[in-house]
Structures are given as structure tokens and as C-alpha cells.
Design a protein around this motif. Structure first.
Motif, PDB file in Angstrom:
ATOM      1  N   HIS A  47       0.809  -1.218   0.000  1.00 22.09           N
ATOM      2  CA  HIS A  47       0.000   0.000   0.000  1.00 22.09           C
ATOM      3  C   HIS A  47       0.845   1.272   0.000  1.00 22.09           C
ATOM      4  O   HIS A  47       0.301   2.376   0.148  1.00 22.09           O
ATOM      5  CB  HIS A  47      -0.932  -0.003   1.220  1.00 22.09           C
ATOM      6  CG  HIS A  47      -2.045  -1.003   1.118  1.00 22.09           C
ATOM      7  ND1 HIS A  47      -1.859  -2.353   1.383  1.00 22.09           N
ATOM      8  CD2 HIS A  47      -3.351  -0.864   0.760  1.00 22.09           C
ATOM      9  CE1 HIS A  47      -2.998  -2.988   1.216  1.00 22.09           C
ATOM     10  NE2 HIS A  47      -3.917  -2.119   0.839  1.00 22.09           N
TER      11      HIS A  47
ATOM     12  N   GLU B 186      -0.114   3.872  -2.736  1.00 19.89           N
ATOM     13  CA  GLU B 186      -1.417   4.469  -2.422  1.00 19.89           C
ATOM     14  C   GLU B 186      -1.277   5.498  -1.300  1.00 19.89           C
ATOM     15  O   GLU B 186      -1.856   6.596  -1.369  1.00 19.89           O
ATOM     16  CB  GLU B 186      -2.388   3.360  -2.004  1.00 19.89           C
ATOM     17  CG  GLU B 186      -3.779   3.841  -1.663  1.00 19.89           C
ATOM     18  CD  GLU B 186      -4.646   2.701  -1.132  1.00 19.89           C
ATOM     19  OE1 GLU B 186      -5.771   2.994  -0.688  1.00 19.89           O
ATOM     20  OE2 GLU B 186      -4.197   1.533  -1.152  1.00 19.89           O
TER      21      GLU B 186
ATOM     22  N   ASP C 189      -1.987   9.586  -1.489  1.00 23.43           N
ATOM     23  CA  ASP C 189      -2.914  10.293  -0.606  1.00 23.43           C
ATOM     24  C   ASP C 189      -2.245  11.493   0.052  1.00 23.43           C
ATOM     25  O   ASP C 189      -2.846  12.566   0.172  1.00 23.43           O
ATOM     26  CB  ASP C 189      -3.451   9.337   0.460  1.00 23.43           C
ATOM     27  CG  ASP C 189      -4.478   8.350  -0.089  1.00 23.43           C
ATOM     28  OD1 ASP C 189      -5.045   8.632  -1.165  1.00 23.43           O
ATOM     29  OD2 ASP C 189      -4.701   7.311   0.553  1.00 23.43           O
TER      30      ASP C 189
END
Length: 465
Positions: A11, A14, A18
Motif C-alpha cells: 500500500h 497508495e 494520498d
């Protein structure tokens, strides 16, 4: 590689995306009368973007009258564990090698205003909760993630929340260094002014915020041609920028090294350097020289001596003070002072001593804003549990600490600072750049990944405590 470490690796892209989405929003808090955006539209936009990120993770999202937002992961009970982050940032300031609100990802870093303070930090904590949710953990207590809009400008956001909504029973504030910040010094911000009309010193300006050592300062002088040539020559010798303006006045620019007001070590106040330079020139009249002597007296140290309030205690170290902002229009010199005082210091005694010292240089206090220190017993079960978790991932022997910085913890009944900074890590850009409130602010992605693991473990421990 453990299960959670593999999850974090999977992750990483990601999470970085963000953070970059948030960094792109120039969310500098500016108080308005607009109920739709009480701290300005960029701050509301950043808060809404953070809510969107959390909503996409499966958490309930709430906008609390545009003062702040929260994300909720409902547990079996109404008791809440809080996590308090802020989406506003300090102004970019000058001296950047990169565009402050165009995040750059390279060499394992995210560079941009807010990448560390506090957008990267809050996203790391949020991903710690996401891991638990994604892997099927069922919380007993409810997890409430607070997203503020004005932490850097008075914390009116969190004051609004705790006065209108139920405060979590215990909260983590991911806005510090690991292991546990169990206390914060008091923060006193004051304005003082001096009425003196100078024939030579036309104007003086330094700093852009109270809670930072000023990196830039400038003064405009009205001089004879002979004196102007002398000042220009001295500027060339010392590397100080001296420019002649169209009206014949001289404008002098001074550079310093910025730092957070709570951690001034290694910084250089541009205001102090400019005041000393102007005095060395020996061209000021009595009034202008008196003002610069006052600046020199007040800020020649960072530990209160210049204001007659030096203080040190075992729990919180040394008191610190900086001159955050100053402005002079030829008649009135306005000086802002930011003080971080000890948990055992006596407020009234400090004010009395400062008033006397300032008045000796013809300054008088026009405004004082005070935020009392906060302190949590280092032997409390929560602090000891958090220390144990940090020891597991960062090494044994870590101890809780008290700092001069101000976070949401001081506005909560029961909260402590907890990461994501890793203690003992070298600053990659040196003392002048890279830190919170400095140009080229950055965060190391590897540190955030480690913090995700620590936050996940901490939330589980507090949930089962």
C-alpha cells in the motif's frame, strides 16, 4: 517480512498518493466570517479531501460545521480512542528549492509544505487503522480520527469540537517524535510596541509567523549620499544585500536560518542579525538605535535571559523564546514574541519580569495570549503501554519526554503526542532546510511505513487495555 510489513509495502504507492493529494492544497489557516469556510476555503478543501480518503477506506465521515471533520470506525462500545491530526499548514515562506505546494517524490522522500507537519503524519496514522480494518480486526472501542483546520493558528477547531461533541476517553496526537510526548510547555504569545519616530530608520520588517525564528528581515534607511556609499561598501564586504530604491532610500535585506519556535537551536534570527548590522553601521539616529538596541537585548539568546525570564526544570528542560514577527513604520515598532515555558514556571512571575524588562527599553505589552502547559503522568498505563510498543520496534531504553511544541494534546483532557518522527535520525538537508516550518519540508517514506506498523499495534493495545 511480517504480515503487516508486507501489507504496508503493498500500500506504499497508495499512501504516498494520498499524502501528495493533501500537500497540493495550500491550506494556510485564515480566520473568516464565512460559515462555509471559517478558516478559509483551502483549509476546508484539505479537510474534505482527508474525509474523502477516509470514506474510501470504509470509515464514516463527518463534517462538523466546517470547523473540523472526523472519521469514525464504530466499535462494540461507545468509548472512543481518539487520533487528532491537522490538515492546515504554516505559510510556505521563502528559500525553497522546490514548489512548496507541488509535492516532489524522490530518493525516498516526499517534499512539500505539510508533508511532515502534519499531512504525512496523519495519513500514516490513518493507514495504521486501515490495516486493522482490512485484515478483519473488530474493535471493542470506537476509533475516532479528528481532522482539524486551524492547529497552526490558535486551535479554535479543536476547541469547537470538544465544546460541542464528546471528547474521546484517550487520544493520540501524531504530530511529534516517538516514543511518547507526555507533556508540552506552556505557550505564551505577546505583542509589544514602542513609539519612537526615527529620521533615519524609515521601516523595519521581519518574520511571517509567530511560531518560527524569522528567516528574512529588511530595513529601509534615509541617509545622506556619503552615508549611503558607506553602507553599500559595508554590505559588499559582509555579503549583505543593500539596494538603492527609486526614492534614494537604501533597503537592506538580511537572511537568517528558520526554525520552529519550540526548537530554536541551530537557527539564526534574521531580525537579530539585521539589528546588529544596523548598529554596527553607526548611521542610525538615537531613536532608531534605541529600537535596535531593544531588539538586540531581547533576542540575543533563546532561553529567556533577554526578557529576564531564564528558567529550567528537570521535567521540561529550558524555557525558550523567539521574536517571531516585527514591523516598524517610522513611528511605531511592533514586536511579537513567542515563549515556550516550563510546566513548573509561574505565569504571573514571568509576565511581571518581562513587563519590567520591556519597559526599560520603552516597549509596553499590548496583547498576551496564553496556553497553559499540559502533563500526563509518565507512569500512567497508557504511556507505559505505548513505550512498550515503541521499544518493540525502535529499541529499548526510550523514555517519555516533555517538549516546547504545541499540539492538540494541550487542548484535550487525556491525550499524548505519539510519533511519527523517528528519534535520532539525521536531517538530510542540514539545519536550514527540510524540517517542519522550514523551506523544503520533507518526510521520509521509510519512516512513515514504520510508523504505520507502530500505530496499528498501538491502537490494538489501547483497544484491549
Amino acid at each position: 517480512m511480517t504480515e503487516i510489513e508486507k501489507w504496508v509495502e503493498d500500500h506504499e504507492a497508495e499512501m504516498v498518493s494520498d499524502i501528495c493529494q493533501l500537500v497540493r492544497i495550500p491550506s494556510i489557516s485564515q480566520r473568516t466570517q464565512d460559515g462555509e469556510a471559517p478558516f478559509g476555503k483551502p483549509c476546508r478543501d484539505a479537510m474534505e479531501k482527508a474525509l474523502e480518503i477516509g470514506r474510501n477506506m470504509g470509515f464514516e465521515a463527518f463534517n462538523h460545521e466546517n470547523y473540523c471533520g472526523t472519521l469514525l470506525w464504530k466499535g462494540e462500545s461507545e468509548e472512543e480512542i481518539g487520533i487528532f491530526g491537522h490538515t492546515d499548514v504554516v505559510p510556505a515562506g521563502s528559500g525553497w528549492s522546490y514548489e512548496p505546494f507541488t509535492p516532489v517524490v524522490k530518493d525516498g522522500l516526499i517534499i512539500g509544505r505539510g508533508s511532515s507537519d502534519n499531512k504525512g503524519s496523519l495519513v500514516a496514522a490513518l493507514y495504521g487503522i486501515k490495516y486493522l480494518k482490512d485484515t478483519g480486526y473488530k474493535p471493542t472501542k470506537s476509533i475516532r480520527f479528528f481532522l482539524g483546520c486551524s492547529e497552526e493558528k490558535g486551535m479554535e477547531d479543536v476547541q469547537y469540537y470538544v465544546s460541542h461533541y464528546r471528547e474521546p476517553e484517550f487520544s493520540l496526537v501524531p504530530d511529534v517524535m516517538f516514543p511518547v510526548c507526555n507533556g508540552e510547555k506552556g505557550i505564551m504569545e505577546l505583542d509589544a510596541c514602542c513609539e519612537k519616530k526615527s529620521r533615519v530608520l524609515k521601516s523595519f520588517q521581519s518574520g511571517i509567523m509567530s511560531n518560527a525564528v524569522p528567516a528574512d528581515a529588511k530595513a529601509v534607511l534615509i541617509l545622506s549620499k556619503e552615508e549611503a556609499e558607506k553602507v553599500k561598501a559595508r554590505g559588499r564586504e559582509s555579503g549583505v544585500c543593500v539596494q538603492e530604491k527609486e526614492d534614494g532610500c537604501l533597503e537592506i535585506h538580511m537572511k537568517g536560518i528558520a526554525a520552529h519556535a519550540a526548537f530554536p537551536e541551530g537557527s539564526e534570527s534574521a531580525e537579530l542579525k539585521l539589528a546588529e548590522f544596523l548598529l554596527e553601521l553607526e548611521v542610525l539616529d538615537r531613536e532608531g538605535a534605541g529600537l535596535m538596541e531593544g531588539v538586540k537585548t531581547f533576542f540575543s539568546d533563546y532561553y529567556g535571559a533577554g526578557l529576564d525570564i531564564p528558567y529550567e526544570d528537570e521535567a521540561s528542560g529550558k524555557l525558550t523564546h523567539v521574536g517571531g514577527m516585527a514591523e516598524y513604520d517610522g513611528e511605531t515598532f511592533r514586536q511579537n514574541i513567542n515563549i515556550r515555558y516550563n510546566v513548573t514556571a509561574v505565569y504571573d512571575d514571568m509576565v511581571a519580569a518581562m513587563t519590567k524588562k520591556l519597559e526599560a527599553s520603552d516597549f509596553h505589552i499590548t496583547r498576551i495570549h496564553n496556553s497553559n502547559p499540559c502533563f500526563t503522568d509518565p507512569d500512567s498505563p497508557q504511556v507505559q503501554k505505548l513505550l512498550q510498543i515503541c521499544g518493540k520496534y525502535l529499541g529499548e531504553g526510550l523514555k517519555p519526554y516533555v517538549m516546547g511544541g504545541g499540539t492538540y494534546a494541550r487542548r484535550l483532557r487525556h491525550g499524548v503526542g505519539f510519533g511519527p518522527g523517528i528519534p535520532g535520525k539525521k536531517k538530510l538537508f542540514g539545519d536550514e532546510r527540510g524540517g517542519a516550518h522550514q523551506p523544503d519540508e520533507y518526510v521520509e517514506i521509510a519512516h512513515l511505513k514504520k510508523a504505520v506498523v507502530i500505530y496499528a499495534d498501538a491502537i490494538k493495545a489501547l483497544d484491549n487495555e
